[in-house]
Motif scaffolding. Structure first.
Motif, PDB file in Angstrom:
ATOM      1  N   UNK A 126       0.907  -1.270  -0.065  1.00 38.70           N
ATOM      2  CA  UNK A 126       0.020  -0.002   0.115  1.00 38.70           C
ATOM      3  C   UNK A 126       0.876   1.443  -0.009  1.00 38.70           C
ATOM      4  N   UNK A 127       0.674   1.946  -1.023  1.00 36.56           N
ATOM      5  CA  UNK A 127       1.510   3.254  -1.027  1.00 36.56           C
ATOM      6  C   UNK A 127       0.535   4.525  -1.019  1.00 36.56           C
ATOM      7  N   UNK A 128       0.925   5.714  -0.243  1.00 39.28           N
ATOM      8  CA  UNK A 128      -0.146   6.902   0.002  1.00 39.28           C
ATOM      9  C   UNK A 128       0.767   7.970  -0.218  1.00 39.28           C
ATOM     10  N   UNK A 129       0.465   9.135  -1.281  1.00 41.74           N
ATOM     11  CA  UNK A 129       0.771  10.024  -1.764  1.00 41.74           C
ATOM     12  C   UNK A 129      -0.051  11.350  -1.651  1.00 41.74           C
ATOM     13  N   UNK A 130       0.479  12.443  -1.707  1.00 43.97           N
ATOM     14  CA  UNK A 130      -0.334  13.968  -1.868  1.00 43.97           C
ATOM     15  C   UNK A 130      -1.096  13.792  -3.195  1.00 43.97           C
ATOM     16  N   UNK A 131      -2.212  14.667  -2.873  1.00 48.89           N
ATOM     17  CA  UNK A 131      -3.198  14.599  -3.946  1.00 48.89           C
ATOM     18  C   UNK A 131      -2.631  15.157  -5.213  1.00 48.89           C
ATOM     19  N   UNK A 132      -1.518  15.609  -5.618  1.00 49.84           N
ATOM     20  CA  UNK A 132      -1.121  16.298  -6.710  1.00 49.84           C
ATOM     21  C   UNK A 132      -0.260  15.263  -7.608  1.00 49.84           C
ATOM     22  N   UNK A 133      -0.174  14.041  -6.782  1.00 51.86           N
ATOM     23  CA  UNK A 133       1.028  13.058  -7.624  1.00 51.86           C
ATOM     24  C   UNK A 133       0.460  12.562  -8.657  1.00 51.86           C
ATOM     25  N   UNK A 134       0.798  12.361  -9.925  1.00 48.93           N
ATOM     26  CA  UNK A 134       0.426  12.203 -11.176  1.00 48.93           C
ATOM     27  C   UNK A 134       0.103  10.733 -11.622  1.00 48.93           C
ATOM     28  N   UNK A 135       1.162   9.911 -11.210  1.00 46.41           N
ATOM     29  CA  UNK A 135       1.295   8.682 -11.690  1.00 46.41           C
ATOM     30  C   UNK A 135       1.026   7.607 -10.406  1.00 46.41           C
TER      31      UNK A 135
END
Length: 237
Positions: A126-135
């Motif tokens: 499971x990976x989590x990133x900010x809402x601006x990450x495109x890929x």
């Protein structure tokens, strides 16, 4: 140390800030928004590349022209793109990785050394990133998946829905969450009988990736041509 920045967004500016703090000289920068800058930019000891897929061809032109070593963290590259970087390694010192965090490097090493012991366990990422990450999934999740499944034999799932049936032993789920300002969080789960192991890495800011890229830049300068791994530079293997 003289550095050239390929990509001048948030990451590029942070690289510039940290490089200047170290007393390094930033000789210039270019971006996909101004690809012509690659054609006239001066050479450097190392190029720090956190641009985008569309900048690869002008970047390669710059590197061939100036014979500058490359430290690249651009994600979303295709297999042909990575092949081009491997080929560049015949001429110049090159490193590419999706994550320059020292913690992630140790995380990968742990999976490499010990995942085989848990071969019969179910594995999920499971990976989590900010809402601006495109890929999605993240490049780091793909690196972790490679350590879990180096032969590419697993069935990789990016979602489960409806009557999908029971989990198959060869499955590995890779799931992406997006929201807020999360710099990056990656968890690998191992599910055994009556026990669960999870390993998590959390990034508090992009600064750790920039600092890691500068460590890699320092390590790669002075080396001969080659397509290096972060493990080779950090662990001297």
């Amino acid at each position: 140390m003289k550095v050239f920045l390929s990509g001048y967004g948030k990451m590029g500016r942070m690289l510039e800030e940290l490089a200047l703090e170290r007393g390094w000289e930033v000789v210039g920068h270019a971006d996909i928004t101004c690809p012509e800058a690659y054609e006239t930019a001066p050479g450097a000891d190392v190029c720090l590349d956190f641009s985008g897929v569309g900048a690869l061809q002008p970047l390669l032109g710059y590197l061939h022209r100036t014979k500058t070593a490359l430290v690249s963290g651009t994600t979303g590259l295709t297999e042909p793109d990575l092949d081009a970087l491997q080929e560049l390694g015949r001429e110049l010192p090159v490193i590419w990785t999706a994550n320059y965090s020292t913690g992630i490097a140790v995380f990968r090493r742990m999976l490499h050394d010990y995942a085989g012991v848990l071969a019969g366990w179910d594995k999920e990422i499971v990976e989590i990133h900010h809402n601006q990450k495109a890929d999605a999934p993240s490049g780091t999740a793909k690196l972790l998946l490679q350590e879990l499944d180096p032969e590419g034999a697993a069935t990789v799932l990016h979602g489960r829905e409806g009557l999908c049936g029971k989990r198959k032993p060869e499955e590995i789920g890779v799931f992406s969450l997006r929201g807020g300002t999360v710099a990056g969080e990656h968890t690998v789960y191992f599910f055994g009988e009556d026990e669960t192991l999870q390993i998590t890495h959390r990034a508090a800011s992009r600064r750790i990736f920039a600092a890691g890229a500068l460590r890699a830049a320092q390590a790669i300068c002075g080396r001969g041509p080659g397509f290096y791994t972060l493990d080779e530079l950090l662990f001297e293997i």
